[in-house]
Design a protein around this motif. Structure first.
Motif, PDB file in Angstrom:
ATOM      1  N   TYR A   1       0.795  -1.228   0.000  1.00  0.00           N
ATOM      2  CA  TYR A   1       0.000   0.000   0.000  1.00  0.00           C
ATOM      3  C   TYR A   1       0.830   1.281   0.000  1.00  0.00           C
ATOM      4  N   PRO A   2       1.943   1.368   0.700  1.00  0.00           N
ATOM      5  CA  PRO A   2       2.741   2.609   0.622  1.00  0.00           C
ATOM      6  C   PRO A   2       3.425   2.823  -0.730  1.00  0.00           C
ATOM      7  N   THR A   3       3.546   1.780  -1.532  1.00  0.00           N
ATOM      8  CA  THR A   3       4.245   1.945  -2.806  1.00  0.00           C
ATOM      9  C   THR A   3       3.460   2.776  -3.809  1.00  0.00           C
ATOM     10  N   ILE A   4       2.147   2.846  -3.656  1.00  0.00           N
ATOM     11  CA  ILE A   4       1.335   3.599  -4.616  1.00  0.00           C
ATOM     12  C   ILE A   4       1.690   5.084  -4.591  1.00  0.00           C
ATOM     13  N   PRO A   5       1.629   5.760  -3.435  1.00  0.00           N
ATOM     14  CA  PRO A   5       2.013   7.179  -3.456  1.00  0.00           C
ATOM     15  C   PRO A   5       3.489   7.391  -3.799  1.00  0.00           C
ATOM     16  N   ILE A   6       4.340   6.446  -3.426  1.00  0.00           N
ATOM     17  CA  ILE A   6       5.761   6.580  -3.753  1.00  0.00           C
ATOM     18  C   ILE A   6       5.957   6.502  -5.266  1.00  0.00           C
ATOM     19  N   ALA A   7       5.311   5.549  -5.923  1.00  0.00           N
ATOM     20  CA  ALA A   7       5.455   5.398  -7.375  1.00  0.00           C
ATOM     21  C   ALA A   7       4.902   6.608  -8.117  1.00  0.00           C
ATOM     22  N   VAL A   8       3.763   7.123  -7.663  1.00  0.00           N
ATOM     23  CA  VAL A   8       3.171   8.295  -8.312  1.00  0.00           C
ATOM     24  C   VAL A   8       4.084   9.515  -8.137  1.00  0.00           C
ATOM     25  N   THR A   9       4.606   9.692  -6.935  1.00  0.00           N
ATOM     26  CA  THR A   9       5.505  10.820  -6.669  1.00  0.00           C
ATOM     27  C   THR A   9       6.782  10.711  -7.488  1.00  0.00           C
ATOM     28  N   TRP A  10       7.351   9.522  -7.544  1.00  0.00           N
ATOM     29  CA  TRP A  10       8.584   9.320  -8.298  1.00  0.00           C
ATOM     30  C   TRP A  10       8.345   9.584  -9.790  1.00  0.00           C
ATOM     31  N   ALA A  11       7.241   9.092 -10.325  1.00  0.00           N
ATOM     32  CA  ALA A  11       6.948   9.321 -11.742  1.00  0.00           C
ATOM     33  C   ALA A  11       6.789  10.814 -12.029  1.00  0.00           C
ATOM     34  N   GLY A  12       6.122  11.513 -11.131  1.00  0.00           N
ATOM     35  CA  GLY A  12       5.935  12.948 -11.327  1.00  0.00           C
ATOM     36  C   GLY A  12       7.224  13.735 -11.202  1.00  0.00           C
ATOM     37  N   SER A  13       8.074  13.337 -10.277  1.00  0.00           N
ATOM     38  CA  SER A  13       9.297  14.104 -10.043  1.00  0.00           C
ATOM     39  C   SER A  13      10.377  13.821 -11.081  1.00  0.00           C
ATOM     40  N   THR A  14      10.259  12.726 -11.815  1.00  0.00           N
ATOM     41  CA  THR A  14      11.267  12.422 -12.835  1.00  0.00           C
ATOM     42  C   THR A  14      10.811  12.844 -14.220  1.00  0.00           C
TER      43      THR A  14
ATOM     44  N   VAL B   1      12.164  -4.385  -8.164  1.00  0.00           N
ATOM     45  CA  VAL B   1      13.348  -3.991  -7.396  1.00  0.00           C
ATOM     46  C   VAL B   1      14.536  -3.772  -8.342  1.00  0.00           C
ATOM     47  N   LEU B   2      14.743  -4.711  -9.257  1.00  0.00           N
ATOM     48  CA  LEU B   2      15.855  -4.580 -10.201  1.00  0.00           C
ATOM     49  C   LEU B   2      15.700  -3.346 -11.092  1.00  0.00           C
ATOM     50  N   LEU B   3      14.501  -3.133 -11.617  1.00  0.00           N
ATOM     51  CA  LEU B   3      14.292  -1.980 -12.490  1.00  0.00           C
ATOM     52  C   LEU B   3      14.402  -0.662 -11.731  1.00  0.00           C
ATOM     53  N   SER B   4      13.984  -0.652 -10.472  1.00  0.00           N
ATOM     54  CA  SER B   4      14.126   0.568  -9.662  1.00  0.00           C
ATOM     55  C   SER B   4      15.598   0.877  -9.415  1.00  0.00           C
ATOM     56  N   CYS B   5      16.375  -0.149  -9.134  1.00  0.00           N
ATOM     57  CA  CYS B   5      17.822   0.063  -8.944  1.00  0.00           C
ATOM     58  C   CYS B   5      18.459   0.576 -10.232  1.00  0.00           C
ATOM     59  N   PHE B   6      18.058  -0.002 -11.366  1.00  0.00           N
ATOM     60  CA  PHE B   6      18.581   0.469 -12.648  1.00  0.00           C
ATOM     61  C   PHE B   6      18.185   1.920 -12.897  1.00  0.00           C
ATOM     62  N   ALA B   7      16.929   2.267 -12.609  1.00  0.00           N
ATOM     63  CA  ALA B   7      16.460   3.642 -12.826  1.00  0.00           C
ATOM     64  C   ALA B   7      17.243   4.619 -11.957  1.00  0.00           C
ATOM     65  N   MET B   8      17.487   4.260 -10.698  1.00  0.00           N
ATOM     66  CA  MET B   8      18.253   5.155  -9.818  1.00  0.00           C
ATOM     67  C   MET B   8      19.676   5.338 -10.348  1.00  0.00           C
ATOM     68  N   TRP B   9      20.281   4.253 -10.818  1.00  0.00           N
ATOM     69  CA  TRP B   9      21.623   4.351 -11.394  1.00  0.00           C
ATOM     70  C   TRP B   9      21.606   5.251 -12.633  1.00  0.00           C
ATOM     71  N   ASP B  10      20.611   5.063 -13.504  1.00  0.00           N
ATOM     72  CA  ASP B  10      20.538   5.837 -14.739  1.00  0.00           C
ATOM     73  C   ASP B  10      20.283   7.318 -14.458  1.00  0.00           C
ATOM     74  N   TYR B  11      19.399   7.627 -13.507  1.00  0.00           N
ATOM     75  CA  TYR B  11      19.158   9.037 -13.162  1.00  0.00           C
ATOM     76  C   TYR B  11      20.419   9.675 -12.577  1.00  0.00           C
TER      77      TYR B  11
END
Length: 138
Positions: free
Chosen positions: A28-41, A91-101
């Protein structure tokens, strides 16, 4: 993931309840986190709107998918296994995205330093969205 691992591996009802609670606490906490991350990137209003809409739309597909993967009661090995696989991929794709950003932000910082671009020139690059040398993804 821990909750789904417990649900997948344990057969006692108390462990199942504990696993379900852990899974819910993690999901349940991942929903606002994912929306916030998508908006901020995403730079620019249109890009932010599209990114947030895509995240919400993809998240709503979970309800449709769950009715097709949770098909073998009572332990639901197929459903829990598929969810564990998707969580691992997330998890893997999030780590890749953080590395790429981090990599892209570093390139933009070098560009800004080389061309003397700083926050005082923000208005100049306002309409460039993600392409602005001052935009930094998270």
């Amino acid at each position: 993931m821990t909750g789904f691992i417990v649900l997948y591996t344990q057969s006692k009802p108390a462990a199942g309840y504990a696993g379900a609670v852990l899974a819910a606490m993690g999901i349940y906490p991942t929903i606002p986190i994912a929306v916030t991350w998508a908006g901020s990137t995403s730079g620019g209003d249109v890009a932010k709107g599209v990114a947030i809409a895509m995240v919400l739309g993809a998240g709503n597909l979970g309800a449709i998918c769950s009715s097709f993967i949770y098909i073998k009661p009572s332990r639901f090995y197929v459903g829990h296994g598929i969810i564990l696989g998707w969580l691992g991929l997330a998890v893997l794709l999030s780590c890749f995205a953080m590395w790429d950003y981090t990599r892209l932000n570093g390139k933009k910082k070098v560009l800004c330093d080389a061309q003397g671009i700083d926050e005082t020139r923000r208005e100049e690059f306002k309409n460039m969205g993600n392409e602005s040398p001052l935009f930094r993804g998270l």
